[in-house]
Design a protein around this motif. Structure first.
Motif, PDB file in Angstrom:
ATOM      1  N   THR A  58       0.828  -1.210   0.000  1.00 13.56           N
ATOM      2  CA  THR A  58       0.000   0.000   0.000  1.00 13.56           C
ATOM      3  C   THR A  58       0.864   1.262   0.000  1.00 13.56           C
ATOM      4  O   THR A  58       0.520   2.266  -0.640  1.00 13.56           O
ATOM      5  CB  THR A  58      -0.949   0.011   1.199  1.00 13.56           C
ATOM      6  N   ASP A  76      -3.015  -5.788 -10.505  1.00 13.76           N
ATOM      7  CA  ASP A  76      -2.927  -5.740  -9.048  1.00 13.76           C
ATOM      8  C   ASP A  76      -1.863  -6.726  -8.581  1.00 13.76           C
ATOM      9  O   ASP A  76      -1.744  -7.840  -9.121  1.00 13.76           O
ATOM     10  CB  ASP A  76      -4.280  -6.102  -8.436  1.00 13.76           C
ATOM     11  N   THR A  79      -3.005 -10.242  -7.758  1.00 15.96           N
ATOM     12  CA  THR A  79      -3.323 -11.032  -8.950  1.00 15.96           C
ATOM     13  C   THR A  79      -2.055 -11.594  -9.573  1.00 15.96           C
ATOM     14  O   THR A  79      -2.005 -12.775  -9.974  1.00 15.96           O
ATOM     15  CB  THR A  79      -4.062 -10.155  -9.978  1.00 15.96           C
ATOM     16  N   LYS A 110      -5.068  -4.530   3.556  1.00 19.40           N
ATOM     17  CA  LYS A 110      -4.279  -5.476   2.755  1.00 19.40           C
ATOM     18  C   LYS A 110      -4.798  -6.900   2.926  1.00 19.40           C
ATOM     19  O   LYS A 110      -4.844  -7.673   1.952  1.00 19.40           O
ATOM     20  CB  LYS A 110      -2.806  -5.380   3.153  1.00 19.40           C
ATOM     21  N   LYS A 112      -7.835  -7.840   3.480  1.00 20.25           N
ATOM     22  CA  LYS A 112      -9.068  -7.980   2.696  1.00 20.25           C
ATOM     23  C   LYS A 112      -8.741  -8.261   1.234  1.00 20.25           C
ATOM     24  O   LYS A 112      -9.418  -9.069   0.581  1.00 20.25           O
ATOM     25  CB  LYS A 112      -9.922  -6.719   2.836  1.00 20.25           C
ATOM     26  N   ARG A 113      -7.713  -7.632   0.721  1.00 18.46           N
ATOM     27  CA  ARG A 113      -7.304  -7.881  -0.666  1.00 18.46           C
ATOM     28  C   ARG A 113      -6.774  -9.298  -0.833  1.00 18.46           C
ATOM     29  O   ARG A 113      -7.036  -9.962  -1.852  1.00 18.46           O
ATOM     30  CB  ARG A 113      -6.255  -6.859  -1.089  1.00 18.46           C
ATOM     31  N   ALA A 117      -8.448 -12.356  -3.085  1.00 18.80           N
ATOM     32  CA  ALA A 117      -7.673 -13.073  -4.106  1.00 18.80           C
ATOM     33  C   ALA A 117      -7.605 -14.579  -3.835  1.00 18.80           C
ATOM     34  O   ALA A 117      -6.957 -15.312  -4.578  1.00 18.80           O
ATOM     35  CB  ALA A 117      -6.258 -12.499  -4.181  1.00 18.80           C
TER      36      ALA A 117
END
Length: 355
Positions: A58, A76, A79, A110, A112-113, A117
């Motif tokens: 971030t 991203d 990904t 972070k 949550k991301r 994924a």
């Protein structure tokens, strides 16, 4: 970026040898255990952790840096890593960092991301406002006036509060580190293990309070005690003999491994010997929580990682849980760190194909 220093084993052993009597110092307001769990987990780990610590992501994005897949298409970071076989993300937590990065809110964002994924999450508590490692285990500024008993109880309340924030956002970590590279304890000097048997007891109580807090929020999460230099069996035996003596509770022994291009094969072999010894001696599972090598040696780094992954998978009884690369996304000498695994154009190097 992370400073690493060798702990004087002679001093440690002398200090620990001065007194192995059980200290009765209470662990703050939370219960402590006078025994440690030594049985191995009976269930096999369903998925080997091909992991990356990406705690800088971030901050890098806020600085305008972008990430690209191997074909040069901007994507991203999560990904890109998922496409390379990474299935787990490690995130450090600082109590009140001056910049705000790696505080609870940043970690939640972070995590949550990572969950979105489809990745597992490891939370790495430093119990500091900045880097914690073998040479730096400084208390958060807000905790410096605390008595030892208050400091130990705060480990519980802070751990519980941070994990509760993750839980309220739908995040369930698979692993939680109680301390980062705690090769000589944490929250110095109260928990500086080599100073005296009392300090070692304090450190063990801190570990136990962290463990109890993790289990109160996430009963199935595995609690890790993490040391630097995974090849250094002498330090590992000293630390985990002490934690056993003073009744600390934890599930997994974590290790760091940062070899050079010339000694990686030797250190990998020594690390495997150490991992098998930890499983046999303490009845614990093991994991490489940090690994890295110079970004200028990507091909050698791939060989190192491939060999290390194979060795961790070969640990007796299937008790090697995974390997995490430390900050692979760092490129262009970000923060002075030179062991990332992305090239100067923001694309992953061949090193990450080891996963």
């Amino acid at each position: 970026m992370k400073r690493r220093m060798t702990i004087s084993m002679a001093a440690m052993l002398l200090c620990f040898g001065m007194s192995c009597k059980k200290d009765t110092t209470p662990a703050g307001n939370q219960p402590t255990s006078t025994t440690t769990t030594t049985h191995l987990a009976t269930e096999a780990t369903s998925t080997f952790a091909n992991g990356s610590d990406v705690s800088w992501v971030t901050q890098m994005e806020a600085s305008g840096l972008k990430f690209y897949n191997s074909s040069g298409t901007q994507q991203d970071l999560f990904t890109i890593l998922k496409g390379l076989g990474i299935n787990a993300i490690r995130l450090r937590v600082w109590v009140n960092p001056s910049s705000g990065w790696c505080n609870t809110a940043d970690v939640v964002a972070k995590a949550k991301r990572a969950v979105a994924a489809g990745m597992s999450v490891m939370i790495d508590f430093h119990y500091s406002d900045t880097w914690a490692d073998p040479g730096d285990q400084n208390k958060p500024a807000a905790w410096t006036s605390y008595s030892t008993s208050t400091l130990i109880s705060t480990v519980y309340s802070y751990t519980y509060s941070t994990l509760s924030a993750l839980k309220s956002n739908g995040i369930t970590p698979t692993w939680v580190q109680v301390g980062n590279e705690t090769s000589n304890g944490m929250l110095w000097t109260d928990g500086e293990a080599s100073l005296s048997s009392t300090n070692f007891q304090n450190f063990a109580n801190m570990i136990t309070n962290g463990y109890n807090a993790v289990k109160a929020v996430f009963p199935s999460a595995k609690v890790i005690v993490h040391l630097a230099n995974g090849y250094d069996n002498t330090t590992f035996r000293w630390m985990f003999d002490g934690l056993k003596t003073y009744g600390a509770k934890y599930d997994v022994i974590g290790m760091s491994l940062y070899p050079t291009t010339s000694n990686w094969s030797t250190l990998d072999s020594e690390c495997l010997t150490n991992m098998n010894d930890m499983v046999s001696r303490y009845g614990k599972q093991v994991m490489i929580c940090e690994a890295g090598m110079s970004e200028s040696a990507a091909t050698t780094c791939k060989s190192f990682l491939s060999d290390l992954i194979t060795k961790v998978k070969s640990v007796s009884g299937g008790n090697g849980l995974g390997v995490f690369y430390w900050e692979p996304e760092a490129y262009n000498n970000w923060q002075g760190y030179g062991s990332g695994a992305f090239d100067p154009t923001g694309k992953p190097t061949v090193a990450l194909t080891a996963f």
